[in-house]
Scaffold this active site. Structure first.
Site, PDB file in Angstrom:
ATOM      1  N   ASN A 155     -55.843 -81.551  -4.647  1.00 17.45           N
ATOM      2  CA  ASN A 155     -56.687 -82.746  -4.457  1.00 17.45           C
ATOM      3  C   ASN A 155     -55.918 -84.054  -4.637  1.00 17.45           C
ATOM      4  O   ASN A 155     -56.223 -85.038  -3.974  1.00 17.45           O
ATOM      5  CB  ASN A 155     -57.930 -82.688  -5.359  1.00 17.45           C
ATOM      6  N   GLU A 253     -55.535 -79.192 -17.715  1.00 15.52           N
ATOM      7  CA  GLU A 253     -56.351 -80.294 -17.195  1.00 15.52           C
ATOM      8  C   GLU A 253     -57.322 -79.639 -16.216  1.00 15.52           C
ATOM      9  O   GLU A 253     -56.956 -79.347 -15.083  1.00 15.52           O
ATOM     10  CB  GLU A 253     -55.431 -81.326 -16.537  1.00 15.52           C
ATOM     11  N   CYS A 287     -61.460 -84.468 -10.437  1.00 13.86           N
ATOM     12  CA  CYS A 287     -62.021 -83.862 -11.658  1.00 13.86           C
ATOM     13  C   CYS A 287     -62.817 -84.871 -12.481  1.00 13.86           C
ATOM     14  O   CYS A 287     -63.745 -84.494 -13.182  1.00 13.86           O
ATOM     15  CB  CYS A 287     -60.912 -83.236 -12.488  1.00 13.86           C
ATOM     16  N   GLU A 463     -52.242 -86.428 -20.067  1.00 11.82           N
ATOM     17  CA  GLU A 463     -51.250 -86.852 -19.087  1.00 11.82           C
ATOM     18  C   GLU A 463     -51.325 -88.365 -18.974  1.00 11.82           C
ATOM     19  O   GLU A 463     -52.420 -88.933 -19.000  1.00 11.82           O
ATOM     20  CB  GLU A 463     -51.527 -86.182 -17.740  1.00 11.82           C
TER      21      GLU A 463
HETATM   22  N1  LIG Z   1     -58.856 -80.489 -12.316  1.00  7.70           N
HETATM   23  C1  LIG Z   1     -58.567 -80.773 -11.045  1.00  7.70           C
HETATM   24  O1  LIG Z   1     -58.049 -81.810 -10.729  1.00  7.70           O
HETATM   25  C2  LIG Z   1     -58.838 -79.746 -10.001  1.00  7.70           C
HETATM   26  C3  LIG Z   1     -58.107 -79.775  -8.831  1.00  7.70           C
HETATM   27  C4  LIG Z   1     -58.356 -78.819  -7.843  1.00  7.70           C
HETATM   28  C5  LIG Z   1     -59.329 -77.880  -8.055  1.00  7.70           C
HETATM   29  N2  LIG Z   1     -60.039 -77.909  -9.205  1.00  7.70           N
HETATM   30  C6  LIG Z   1     -61.087 -76.927  -9.452  1.00  7.70           C
HETATM   31  O2  LIG Z   1     -60.945 -75.871  -8.537  1.00  7.70           O
HETATM   32  C7  LIG Z   1     -62.152 -75.617  -7.858  1.00  7.70           C
HETATM   33  C8  LIG Z   1     -61.985 -75.531  -6.379  1.00  7.70           C
HETATM   34  O3  LIG Z   1     -60.666 -75.350  -5.967  1.00  7.70           O
HETATM   35  P1  LIG Z   1     -60.238 -74.000  -5.286  1.00  7.70           P
HETATM   36  O4  LIG Z   1     -61.298 -73.569  -4.331  1.00  7.70           O
HETATM   37  O5  LIG Z   1     -58.840 -74.194  -4.771  1.00  7.70           O
HETATM   38  O6  LIG Z   1     -60.351 -73.098  -6.567  1.00  7.70           O
HETATM   39  P2  LIG Z   1     -59.340 -72.134  -7.281  1.00  7.70           P
HETATM   40  O7  LIG Z   1     -59.902 -71.874  -8.627  1.00  7.70           O
HETATM   41  O8  LIG Z   1     -59.037 -70.974  -6.397  1.00  7.70           O
HETATM   42  O9  LIG Z   1     -57.982 -72.952  -7.387  1.00  7.70           O
HETATM   43  C9  LIG Z   1     -57.891 -74.138  -8.132  1.00  7.70           C
HETATM   44  C10 LIG Z   1     -56.401 -74.506  -8.191  1.00  7.70           C
HETATM   45  O10 LIG Z   1     -55.687 -73.515  -8.928  1.00  7.70           O
HETATM   46  C11 LIG Z   1     -54.649 -72.905  -8.130  1.00  7.70           C
HETATM   47  N3  LIG Z   1     -54.607 -71.497  -8.473  1.00  7.70           N
HETATM   48  C12 LIG Z   1     -55.469 -70.528  -8.116  1.00  7.70           C
HETATM   49  N4  LIG Z   1     -55.111 -69.353  -8.664  1.00  7.70           N
HETATM   50  C13 LIG Z   1     -53.988 -69.603  -9.386  1.00  7.70           C
HETATM   51  C14 LIG Z   1     -53.154 -68.823 -10.202  1.00  7.70           C
HETATM   52  N5  LIG Z   1     -53.379 -67.524 -10.422  1.00  7.70           N
HETATM   53  N6  LIG Z   1     -52.084 -69.404 -10.779  1.00  7.70           N
HETATM   54  C15 LIG Z   1     -51.825 -70.717 -10.618  1.00  7.70           C
HETATM   55  N7  LIG Z   1     -52.587 -71.520  -9.858  1.00  7.70           N
HETATM   56  C16 LIG Z   1     -53.656 -70.966  -9.264  1.00  7.70           C
HETATM   57  C17 LIG Z   1     -55.037 -73.192  -6.702  1.00  7.70           C
HETATM   58  O11 LIG Z   1     -53.888 -73.254  -5.887  1.00  7.70           O
HETATM   59  C18 LIG Z   1     -55.734 -74.535  -6.822  1.00  7.70           C
HETATM   60  O12 LIG Z   1     -54.797 -75.575  -6.839  1.00  7.70           O
HETATM   61  C19 LIG Z   1     -63.033 -76.786  -8.137  1.00  7.70           C
HETATM   62  O13 LIG Z   1     -64.337 -76.348  -8.375  1.00  7.70           O
HETATM   63  C20 LIG Z   1     -62.454 -77.460  -9.312  1.00  7.70           C
HETATM   64  O14 LIG Z   1     -63.142 -77.050 -10.473  1.00  7.70           O
HETATM   65  C21 LIG Z   1     -59.807 -78.798 -10.190  1.00  7.70           C
HETATM   66  O1  LIG Z   2     -56.800 -91.271  -9.431  1.00  6.40           O
HETATM   67  S1  LIG Z   2     -57.111 -90.953 -10.819  1.00  6.40           S
HETATM   68  O2  LIG Z   2     -58.374 -91.534 -11.253  1.00  6.40           O
HETATM   69  O3  LIG Z   2     -56.031 -91.350 -11.700  1.00  6.40           O
HETATM   70  C1  LIG Z   2     -57.281 -89.225 -10.977  1.00  6.40           C
HETATM   71  C2  LIG Z   2     -57.713 -88.716 -12.152  1.00  6.40           C
HETATM   72  C3  LIG Z   2     -57.854 -87.348 -12.264  1.00  6.40           C
HETATM   73  C4  LIG Z   2     -57.575 -86.523 -11.212  1.00  6.40           C
HETATM   74  C5  LIG Z   2     -57.738 -85.036 -11.366  1.00  6.40           C
HETATM   75  O4  LIG Z   2     -58.540 -84.494 -10.385  1.00  6.40           O
HETATM   76  C6  LIG Z   2     -57.179 -87.037 -10.041  1.00  6.40           C
HETATM   77  C7  LIG Z   2     -57.018 -88.424  -9.922  1.00  6.40           C
END
Ligand SMILES: NC(=O)c1ccc[n+]([C@@H]2O[C@H](COP(=O)([O-])OP(=O)(O)OC[C@H]3O[C@@H](n4cnc5c(N)ncnc54)[C@H](O)[C@@H]3O)[C@@H](O)[C@H]2O)c1
Ligand SMILES: O=S(=O)(O)c1ccc(CO)cc1
Length: 487
Positions: A155, A253, A287, A463
């Site tokens: 993202n 995170e 997030c 972070e």
């Molecule tokens: N905190 C954040 O900034 C953030 C960012 C992206 C996704 N998400 C979460 O993920 C959900 C949706 O994303 P998705 O459909 O890609 O879900 P997902 O749970 O499949 O993957 C989330 C992230 O983790 C990575 N990932 C998956 N399995 C992994 C593993 N075994 N080891 C290391 N990395 C792994 C994926 O490449 C992705 O970047 C959202 O509902 C959200 O909660 C959170």
């Molecule tokens: O652009 S930001 O507000 O710094 C920001 C905060 C958290 C995340 C994690 O999804 C992405 C961007």
């Protein structure tokens, strides 16, 4: 350069050299057209081990650099990221669907983060203090951990990577990075900035591969001292469990479900003008995205009207168009999950104030209309699970006690937002909220110089800001006793 040529000429970065992956090619898709941008070959488990070996061997070269040298290298990388921000932003827009102006902003914020940690590299201070034995000295040294693994989501592929790389390198560690393959090209281009800045070969390693090939290899290798993960709560839990085998340090995170409390005395016009772009930034795939909006009952009607009007003014369209506010979701699985949440809520009696469907104007791409829902059942999925998409919910409240209990009801504790003109209400509300970051009269909750992170199911570690580098350092106590016959 065509994107396919970029994927072919780059790929994995191991021991200071770019190379193709060993596994069968996988396609990188443009989420706004559903057309392939190109193919890249993922890394296999053996290449991940090579990357760990390269990072292990490069520890000496990193430790040989003085803090001032590490600072100069980071500053150079920050300058290159800034100079290449337009190209980096375009890659993010193509691969993730983020509107290009937001994507270029992300590249600039990444540069700021690296620049800020270029200064932090020179501020890693130990301590020297008096021993309880006269003449002896107690010394405390801060040292790098060694090899750090960074797992980065799709993202914010530049910013979230920069926020892990910069403090890790500032502290003198080496890195093995596993990004999401959805943003392979943007990640390669960011790593290239660090390569061109002149970091020692092996200090930075990139492996783009399937989780099953990459994660167990990293988690089972005792040479990796720490893992920093950004992603979903379920995967975060898996990684924490796996970290026990080799007792790695972990920073997590994870998700959020941010409440927004709009008090009766809030500036409604200013709130509505910030809330629509704030909620739908990166199509809600943030997030810290504001999601559960609680508005004081005395102003609810006016807030609803102004919020819906501000949302209707947002332009949904091609991420490459400078005028676009809202692009597609990054993956079809995210769009499908959002659609399911909305449909289920509506079946349960929710009212759609705007959106609630795929846009009729876009024939292809993972687009979904910016959506406001109200009159939700308390057990609706969208009120309990992270929507990670363009959905906001609206409800009213009458007392601070009631709204604080509702805001803190979920296991998430990442971001929260408060809108009021009163300092007393600000403090009373902030004191009650369980959240790692809180925006008051703003949706900006994170900058290069401030700590970002959560607690409860949203994870731990910070972070950004002066706290972040501590997560990448080990503490060594040295007790220097004077020999009795010392001269
Ligand atoms: N905190 C954040 O900034 C953030 C960012 C992206 C996704 N998400 C979460 O993920 C959900 C949706 O994303 P998705 O459909 O890609 O879900 P997902 O749970 O499949 O993957 C989330 C992230 O983790 C990575 N990932 C998956 N399995 C992994 C593993 N075994 N080891 C290391 N990395 C792994 C994926 O490449 C992705 O970047 C959202 O509902 C959200 O909660 C959170
Ligand atoms: O652009 S930001 O507000 O710094 C920001 C905060 C958290 C995340 C994690 O999804 C992405 C961007």
């Amino acid at each position: 350069m065509e994107l396919q040529d970029f994927y072919s000429s780059h790929g994995q970065f191991i021991g200071g050299a770019w190379c193709p992956g060993s596994e069968n090619a996988s396609v990188v898709v443009n989420p706004s057209t559903e057309v392939a941008l190109g193919e890249m070959t993922p890394a296999g488990a053996a290449q991940v081990t090579e990357a760990i070996e390269a990072a292990w061997s490069a520890r000496g070269a990193m430790r040989a650099l003085t803090a001032w040298n590490r600072s100069r290298l980071l500053r150079r990388a920050a300058t290159l990221i800034d100079e290449r921000a337009e190209a980096l932003g375009r890659l993010v827009a193509l691969e993730t669907g983020k509107p290009v102006r937001q994507a270029v902003g992300e590249a600039k914020a990444s540069s700021e983060s690296v620049d800020w940690f270029a200064d932090e590299a020179r501020r890693v201070f130990g301590m020297s203090y008096e021993s309880r034995v006269k003449g002896d000295r107690y010394l405390v040294h801060m040292e790098p951990l060694g090899v750090v693994a960074a797992f980065v989501p799709w993202n914010f592929p530049l910013l979230l990577l920069a926020r892990k790389m910069a403090p890790a390198l500032a502290a003198g560690n080496t890195l093995v990075i596993r990004p999401s393959s959805e943003a392979a090209g943007a990640t390669m281009a960011l790593i290239k900035c660090f390569e061109d800045a002149g970091f020692p070969a092996g200090a930075i390693n990139l492996v783009i591969g399937r989780p099953g090939d990459v994660t167990p290899t990293i988690m089972n290798d005792a040479r990796v001292a720490k893992v920093s993960f950004t992603g979903s709560v379920p995967i975060g839990r898996q990684i924490v469990a796996q970290s026990a085998v080799t007792l790695k340090r972990v920073s997590m995170e994870l998700g959020g479900h941010a409440p927004v409390i709009v008090h009766a005395d809030a500036d409604i016009d200013a709130f509505a003008a910030l809330a629509a772009p704030g909620k739908f930034r990166n199509a809600g795939q943030v997030c810290a995205s504001p999601t559960r909006f609680y508005v004081h009952e005395s102003i609810a009607r006016e807030v609803e009207q102004k919020l819906v009007a501000a949302t209707r003014a947002l332009r949904l369209g091609s991420p490459l168009d400078d005028a676009t506010d809202l692009g597609p979701l990054t993956t079809s699985r995210r769009r499908d999950a959002v659609e399911k949440m909305v449909d289920e809520a509506v079946s349960g009696g929710a009212r759609v104030l705007s959106g609630g469907t795929r846009p009729s104007t876009m024939e292809r791409g993972y687009f979904y209309e910016p959506t406001w829902l109200t009159r939700l059942q308390p057990d609706a999925a969208v009120l309990n699970d992270e929507p990670f998409g363009p959905i906001g919910t609206l409800a009213t409240f009458s007392t601070l006690d009631e709204v604080a209990a509702e805001a803190n009801r979920l296991p998430f504790a990442l971001a929260a937002y408060v809108f009021t003109r009163s300092l007393a209400k600000t403090h009373a509300t902030v004191d009650r909220l369980e959240a790692g970051v809180i925006g008051v009269n703003t949706f900006v909750a994170s900058t290069a110089e401030t700590p970002f992170g959560g607690s409860k199911d949203s994870g731990y570690g910070r972070e950004g800001g002066p706290h972040a580098i501590r997560d990448y350092l080990d503490t060594k106590f040295v007790n220097v006793a004077m020999p009795a016959d010392a001269e």
